[in-house]
Design a protein around this motif. Structure first.
Motif, PDB file in Angstrom:
ATOM      1  N   THR A   1       6.673   3.254  -7.957  1.00 41.03           N
ATOM      2  CA  THR A   1       6.339   1.866  -8.256  1.00 41.03           C
ATOM      3  C   THR A   1       7.337   1.159  -9.165  1.00 41.03           C
ATOM      4  OG1 THR A   1       5.045   2.444 -10.219  1.00 41.03           O
ATOM      5  CG2 THR A   1       3.887   2.444  -8.106  1.00 41.03           C
TER       6      THR A   1
ATOM      7  N   ARG B   1      -8.923   8.867  -9.444  1.00 38.70           N
ATOM      8  CA  ARG B   1      -9.215   7.572 -10.046  1.00 38.70           C
ATOM      9  C   ARG B   1     -10.385   7.584 -11.037  1.00 38.70           C
ATOM     10  NH1 ARG B   1      -8.420   3.478  -4.845  1.00 38.70           N
ATOM     11  NH2 ARG B   1      -6.402   4.297  -4.197  1.00 38.70           N
TER      12      ARG B   1
ATOM     13  N   ARG C   1       0.826  -1.204   0.000  1.00 40.39           N
ATOM     14  CA  ARG C   1       0.000   0.000   0.000  1.00 40.39           C
ATOM     15  C   ARG C   1       0.863   1.258   0.000  1.00 40.39           C
ATOM     16  NH1 ARG C   1      -5.151  -0.723   1.096  1.00 40.39           N
ATOM     17  NH2 ARG C   1      -4.632  -2.600   2.276  1.00 40.39           N
ATOM     18  N   ALA C   2       1.972   1.220   0.748  1.00 40.49           N
ATOM     19  CA  ALA C   2       2.869   2.374   0.789  1.00 40.49           C
ATOM     20  C   ALA C   2       3.496   2.639  -0.580  1.00 40.49           C
ATOM     21  CB  ALA C   2       3.959   2.156   1.834  1.00 40.49           C
TER      22      ALA C   2
ATOM     23  N   TYR D   1      -4.172   5.808  -9.226  1.00 45.11           N
ATOM     24  CA  TYR D   1      -4.214   5.674  -7.781  1.00 45.11           C
ATOM     25  C   TYR D   1      -4.666   6.914  -7.017  1.00 45.11           C
ATOM     26  CZ  TYR D   1      -1.417   1.496  -8.714  1.00 45.11           C
ATOM     27  OH  TYR D   1      -0.958   0.282  -9.173  1.00 45.11           O
ATOM     28  N   VAL D   2      -4.766   8.066  -7.667  1.00 44.48           N
ATOM     29  CA  VAL D   2      -5.123   9.294  -6.940  1.00 44.48           C
ATOM     30  C   VAL D   2      -6.459   9.841  -7.445  1.00 44.48           C
ATOM     31  CG1 VAL D   2      -4.387  11.612  -6.261  1.00 44.48           C
ATOM     32  CG2 VAL D   2      -2.668   9.804  -6.567  1.00 44.48           C
TER      33      VAL D   2
ATOM     34  N   GLN E   1       2.183   1.863  -3.486  1.00 44.81           N
ATOM     35  CA  GLN E   1       1.121   2.398  -4.337  1.00 44.81           C
ATOM     36  C   GLN E   1       0.867   3.869  -4.033  1.00 44.81           C
ATOM     37  OE1 GLN E   1      -2.344  -0.007  -5.430  1.00 44.81           O
ATOM     38  NE2 GLN E   1      -3.630   1.496  -4.387  1.00 44.81           N
ATOM     39  N   GLN E   2       0.752   4.214  -2.769  1.00 54.84           N
ATOM     40  CA  GLN E   2       0.452   5.596  -2.395  1.00 54.84           C
ATOM     41  C   GLN E   2       1.597   6.548  -2.697  1.00 54.84           C
ATOM     42  OE1 GLN E   2      -0.661   5.081   1.733  1.00 54.84           O
ATOM     43  NE2 GLN E   2      -2.783   4.569   1.225  1.00 54.84           N
ATOM     44  N   SER E   3       2.816   6.054  -2.645  1.00 56.77           N
ATOM     45  CA  SER E   3       3.990   6.906  -2.912  1.00 56.77           C
ATOM     46  C   SER E   3       4.145   7.204  -4.395  1.00 56.77           C
ATOM     47  CB  SER E   3       5.256   6.211  -2.413  1.00 56.77           C
ATOM     48  OG  SER E   3       5.603   5.117  -3.254  1.00 56.77           O
TER      49      SER E   3
ATOM     50  N   HIS F   1      -1.002   8.810 -11.272  1.00 48.86           N
ATOM     51  CA  HIS F   1      -1.963   9.709 -10.632  1.00 48.86           C
ATOM     52  C   HIS F   1      -3.386   9.322 -11.022  1.00 48.86           C
ATOM     53  CE1 HIS F   1      -3.140  13.506  -8.684  1.00 48.86           C
ATOM     54  NE2 HIS F   1      -4.065  13.573  -9.634  1.00 48.86           N
TER      55      HIS F   1
END
Length: 242
Positions: free
Chosen positions: A159, A200, A151-152, A197-198, A154-156, A194
């Motif tokens: 990748t 979406r 998860r970290a 994952y951000v 993905q959020q960062s 972005h």
């Protein structure tokens, strides 16, 4: 729209390590995985399915022509070391050498901000094309001894990314990775990540993404599904495991 007529920017890096690994039991359930890789010595053959001698334990989700080579920037290692130290992660030691993320190629000086979908690179004597970013899975949680690692990552948006192989060749540590074509400068990996994952449900971006020819079909399908369903797919099984 393709903009291949534009000058190609001087994007290049030296390969720090070329990494391969066999399949072995991994994690608490002993699932087959090729995530543990070691630096190869000498020249390694590159074919349609990646590096000679490299294996994947789950061919449904790993490997194949669209994920022939995984590239992870060693530039991110210091940030991960600091974050994992805060979490008291048991597997922080895997950051001591390239290959912590199961990557095949390690460099410094190139990150997701410098790479676009469809970029073509001369890698040693091979020609490769950026096909997609990585979707981190639960195996990273076991790899780093930290249940929130996937998860970290993905959020960062740190990748890494994958290449498909357009021309076979060979590569070894010390060879150059040099950009030779950039047909889609409007699609840097940071933008792709972005959207994924951000932001979406950015429908305009998803529509563009669905029609982005060099992007792996699985990612274009994901964009089409979000457009059709007007909802985001469930990511929990991938991130946390079954």
């Amino acid at each position: 729209m393709s903009t291949s007529a534009l000058p190609v920017p001087p994007v290049r890096a030296v390969i720090d390590a070329v990494l391969v690994g066999g399949v072995r039991p991994f994690g608490p359930r002993g699932v087959a995985s090729g995530i543990a890789k070691a630096a190869a010595s000498g020249r390694v053959r590159i074919g349609t399915l990646g590096l000679e001698g490299d294996q994947q334990g789950d061919p449904r989700h790993h490997g194949g022509p669209e994920k022939a080579l995984h590239h992870y920037p060693r530039d991110h290692y210091p940030e991960w070391r600091a974050e994992l130290a805060e979490q008291g992660a048991a597997g922080i030691g895997v950051l001591d050498a390239p290959g912590a993320f199961g990557e095949n190629l390690s460099t410094q000086g190139l990150t997701e901000a410098d790479i676009c979908i469809g970029d073509r690179f001369r890698l040693g004597t091979a020609l490769v094309e950026v096909s997609q970013a990585r979707q981190p899975c639960f195996k990273l949680n076991h790899r780093f001894g930290y249940p929130g690692m996937s998860r970290a990552v993905q959020q960062s948006l740190r990748t890494g990314w994958y290449y498909r192989v357009l021309e076979d060749g060979e590569v070894e540590a010390g060879d150059t990775l040099a950009l030779v074509a950039r047909p889609f400068p409007q699609w840097p990996l940071q933008r792709l990540l972005h959207v994924l994952y951000v932001d979406r449900l950015d429908y305009a971006a998803l529509s563009d993404m669905a029609g982005l020819a060099p992007l792996a079909e699985s990612w274009r399908k994901l964009a089409r599904q979000r457009l059709e369903r007007q909802e985001v797919e469930d990511m929990e099984r991938r991130l946390a495991g079954g």
